[in-house]
Design an enzyme around this catalytic site. Structure first.
Site, PDB file in Angstrom:
ATOM      1  CG  LEU A   1      16.849  -7.536  -0.042  1.00  0.00           C
ATOM      2  CD1 LEU A   1      18.108  -8.436   0.538  1.00  0.00           C
ATOM      3  CD2 LEU A   1      16.920  -6.964   1.281  1.00  0.00           C
TER       4      LEU A   1
ATOM      5  CD  GLN B   1      13.066  -8.694  -5.441  1.00  0.00           C
ATOM      6  OE1 GLN B   1      13.772  -9.683  -4.354  1.00  0.00           O
ATOM      7  NE2 GLN B   1      14.269  -8.551  -6.547  1.00  0.00           N
TER       8      GLN B   1
ATOM      9  CD  GLU C   1      12.399  -4.422   0.700  1.00  0.00           C
ATOM     10  OE1 GLU C   1      12.826  -3.750   2.192  1.00  0.00           O
ATOM     11  OE2 GLU C   1      13.096  -5.140   0.350  1.00  0.00           O
TER      12      GLU C   1
ATOM     13  CG  HIS D   1       6.708 -15.070  -3.044  1.00  0.00           C
ATOM     14  ND1 HIS D   1       7.475 -15.494  -1.568  1.00  0.00           N
ATOM     15  CD2 HIS D   1       7.827 -14.137  -2.733  1.00  0.00           C
ATOM     16  CE1 HIS D   1       8.969 -15.312  -1.632  1.00  0.00           C
ATOM     17  NE2 HIS D   1       9.040 -14.596  -1.987  1.00  0.00           N
TER      18      HIS D   1
END
Ligand SMILES: Cc1ncc(C[n+]2csc(CCOP(=O)(O)OP(=O)(O)O)c2C)c(N)n1
Ligand SMILES: [Mg+2]
Length: 730
Positions: free
Chosen positions: A458, A482, A460, A530
């Protein structure tokens, strides 16, 4: 100039004679010659800088023994090198010449490192596999890890190295060796960067043949090691990483340094895992010519350090061991000085690059993704099942699968992209598998194997940095971020590495990777983290292609172009559009491509133009249909679908026809993508306009969770309708 490390010591140990860790007397003399050349070349450059004949200087002084030892043990053009700026002696030992180094210092056209584009000591020698170095400290580490992974991949998939015409492979030679080693070096201060730890983690976990070389001179400019590193010693902190071979030693002692490198490289070559070399060195010349260390280091400390100078140590060693007498030493040094003088004289005569070359190699000079080579027609499927309309998610998944089948160089990784990391669960058919949080990579690990589709940590930067290293070697990583909201840890790689590598190396290296990113809002509850857009941050980066499709067919055609092209691509996939009824299409076949930079006319019209892309396309269409019904305003909608390059010709043609234009986008209004389009229209089409250029976009705030707030923040069909009406009435 690389020395054969297999040569026996002149004095046979068995007869009780002395051994120099396997180094012959000739090799020791050669080691000194390179070390001395390195130091005196720094001195020459310092002089040239004072004479304003070069514009920057950063020295490798104090680090020479490490460079020579590494250069003697490793093989140029066989192993791979991600050096840092103090690695002058390494590069000399690998076969780079002082003249080539001076070409970079003067900024010459023929500079093999960068063609005059980078500062001195930013090494990049394609012939020797020294990969173009940048200035951000630590960004080389993850690329080195990706480079090592690529070497291992090609060894396991030798057919993947084959050339192929018609795509990026035509311009990407692959060389690899089953026992190659990747060298990466950095200073003590740089071990504070997160990417260093991410690199250690992956190299350890995957048992990669990476040689981490920490050149610890106890300072990062003026900040001492105890401030950088908890407890003041990096070796102690990393000791818990599994699979490593560790060495810590005095890096001013050339013979001890050589021995440590020999042990470490043997460990890596044998496939045991990575090695960690911690060399204690000195920094006699301040950080760079822009720094004066007397401001923060007292004379006593500097004098103590000077006693360990590797150049003097080596001189004394050669005399003590009767390898060279003083006379021979003087002869050698005189010869070095003469050779350097010749190199300086030649470099000062070298031609400069011409100003009109500045945009050369921002992108691939060989393959233009906007060209007709990428213009193919969708297949019409006779098979009713295949001809049924598919979602954007379906067609992206199908395109990924097709391209993996077609091109064995394609690998995929990212957070959760695998079906299941614990392979036995798949083999025992205990589970179905995940394949991405949005399931875009579902089934690909099962179909193509766990070394082609796998999960990343996890992290980036880890994803993009490794992809950059892999693509530099000729793999085609198609990796996933993601959520766009979490792309930021990868920003150093995305801004300073991936898109710059071709330009800064003057086309010596390239890394055409694809970064797929789930982007955007309109999710009802997506909230602040998000829902983000921010595409203009990336279209602002030269060297990076940016694509943003609004429907299934465009996503398939543009993704295939992204994978086959020779430039790095940021491929933005709108989450809200993944499974929308809007824009579904039948499977267009395994070769369907759309050239970059060609807008799509979504709806022809005469009264005004809306230029848009992504999830605003269906909203603009809705508004246009309504205003036509209610007021007879005939709106033309252009879907840009590719943001860099973008279709200026289509924009100009439409504006000439309608004379009124709105640029609509989902990101917050100010400083957004529409600003550039609006500016260019005002600049080049001013006389064509009957009204001001309008922008419709999100409010200059963040995207909130509560749906009422989300609606108010993001541009809605009603906002577009109102904007169209106002502009039509203007
Ligand atoms: C990411 C980043 N931050 C800051 C800098 C500015 N900078 C250049 S070198 C340096 C110190 C590096 O120290 P260290 O890693 O110990 O290497 P040394 O120069 O001592 O060999 C700094 C802060 C940079 N180049 N990159
Ligand atoms: Mg340092």
């Amino acid at each position: 100039m690389a020395t054969n490390t297999q040569s026996k010591p002149v004095v046979d140990e068995r007869k009780g004679g002395k051994s120099y860790e396997g180094l012959s007397r000739e090799q020791l003399i050669e080691a000194y010659r390179i070390m001395y050349t390195s130091r005196r070349l720094d001195d020459r450059e310092i002089l040239l800088k004072r004479q304003q004949k070069i514009f920057f200087q950063i020295s490798g002084a104090g680090h020479e023994a490490v460079g020579v030892a590494a250069g003697f043990v490793l093989k140029p053009g066989y192993d791979w090198f991600y050096p840092y700026y103090r690695d002058r002696a390494l590069c000399l030992a690998l076969g780079a010449t002082p003249y080539e180094m001076l070409l970079e210092a003067v900024g010459a056209a023929d500079d093999p490192n960068s063609g005059g584009r980078q500062m001195p000591s930013h090494w990049g020698f394609p012939k020797q596999n020294v990969v173009t170095q940048s200035s951000p400290t630590g960004s080389q580490v993850l690329q080195a890890v990706g480079c090592a992974e690529a070497g291992r991949y090609f060894a396991a998939h030798p057919n993947a190295a084959a050339k192929a015409n018609g795509d990026y492979r035509e311009f990407k030679d692959v060389i690899f060796h089953g026992d190659e080693v990747t060298y990466v070096s950095l200073g003590d201060g740089t071990t504070s960067e997160g990417e260093f730890w991410e690199g250690l983690n992956t190299a350890s976990n995957r048992k990669l043949p990476v040689l981490f070389v920490i050149q610890d001179n106890e300072y990062a400019i003026s900040v001492p090691v105890e401030v950088q590193t908890a407890g003041g010693n990096i070796s102690r902190l990393v000791a818990g990483f599994p699979n490593f071979h560790f060495e810590e030693f005095d890096g001013t002692d050339p013979v001890a340094t050589y021995a440590a490198f020999k042990r470490s490289v043997a460990y890596c070559r044998a496939g045991e895992g990575p090695a960690f070399i911690h060399a204690h060195v000195i920094r006699p010349y301040s950080h760079s010519l822009s720094d004066d260390e007397r401001l923060y280091r007292p004379d006593t400390e500097r004098q103590q350090e000077a006693a360990r100078d590797p150049i003097t140590r080596m001189q004394m060693f050669l005399i003590r061991e009767k390898i060279l007498d003083e006379n021979a030493l003087n002869q050698l040094e005189k010869q070095v000085e003469e050779d350097l003088q010749t190199a300086v004289d030649q470099a000062l005569e070298a031609a400069f690059p011409t100003p009109d070359s500045v945009t050369q190699y921002v992108y691939s000079p060989s393959l233009d993704p906007a060209s007709s080579a990428f213009d193919t027609q969708p297949l019409v499927e006779a098979d009713a099942k295949k001809a049924a309309p598919k979602t954007m998610a379906d067609l992206i998944n199908a395109t990924l699968s097709d391209e993996m089948k077609r091109d064995e160089r394609v690998v995929m990784f990212g957070e959760d992209v695998a079906d299941c990391s614990r392979e036995q669960y798949l083999q025992e058919k205990l589970i179905k598998g995940k394949g991405g949080v949005f399931k875009l990579t579902a089934g690909l690990q099962c179909e193509f194997g766990s070394d082609r589709v796998f999960n990343s940590p996890l992290a980036e930067a880890n994803i993009v940095g490794r992809a950059t290293g892999m693509a530099t070697r000729g793999l085609k990583p198609v990796v996933e971020i993601q959520f766009f909201d979490y792309i930021w840890p990868a920003m150093m790689q995305l801004r300073n590495e991936l898109p710059l590598i071709r330009w800064r190396s003057n086309n010596g290296f390239s890394c055409p990777a694809v970064i797929r990113v789930a982007i955007g809002g309109y999710l009802t509850g997506g909230a602040v983290y998000h829902s983000q857009c921010g595409e203009s941050i990336f279209t602002h980066i030269p060297g990076l292609r940016v694509v943003f499709p609004s429907n299934a067919l465009d996503a398939a055609g543009l993704l295939r172009t992204a994978i086959r092209c020779d430039d790095p691509v940021l491929f933005l996939e709108h989450k809200r559009l993944y499974r929308e009824p809007f824009g579904r299409a039948p499977y267009p076949g395994p070769d369907y491509m759309i050239p970059f930079g060609k807008a799509k006319l979504v709806k022809p019209g005469n009264d005004l133009t809306v230029i848009t892309y992504g999830a605003v396309v269906p909203r603009a269409l809705q508004a246009a249909q309504k205003i036509e019904r209610e007021h007879g305003v005939n709106v033309e909608i252009l879907d840009l679908r590719c943001l860099n390059p973008f279709d200026w010709d289509a924009i100009a043609e439409s504006v000439r026809k309608t004379n009124r234009v709105i640029v609509a986008y989902e990101d917050s209004l100010s400083w957004g993508y529409g600003a550039e389009i609006a500016a260019r229209i005002s600049d080049e089409l001013f006389d064509e306009l009957d009204a001001p250029v309008r922008r419709i976009a999100a409010k200059d705030t963040f995207v909130a969770y509560q749906p009422i707030l989300e609606d108010a923040i993001l541009p809605q069909a009603d906002d577009l309708y109102r904007g169209m009406k106002e502009l039509a009435e203007y």
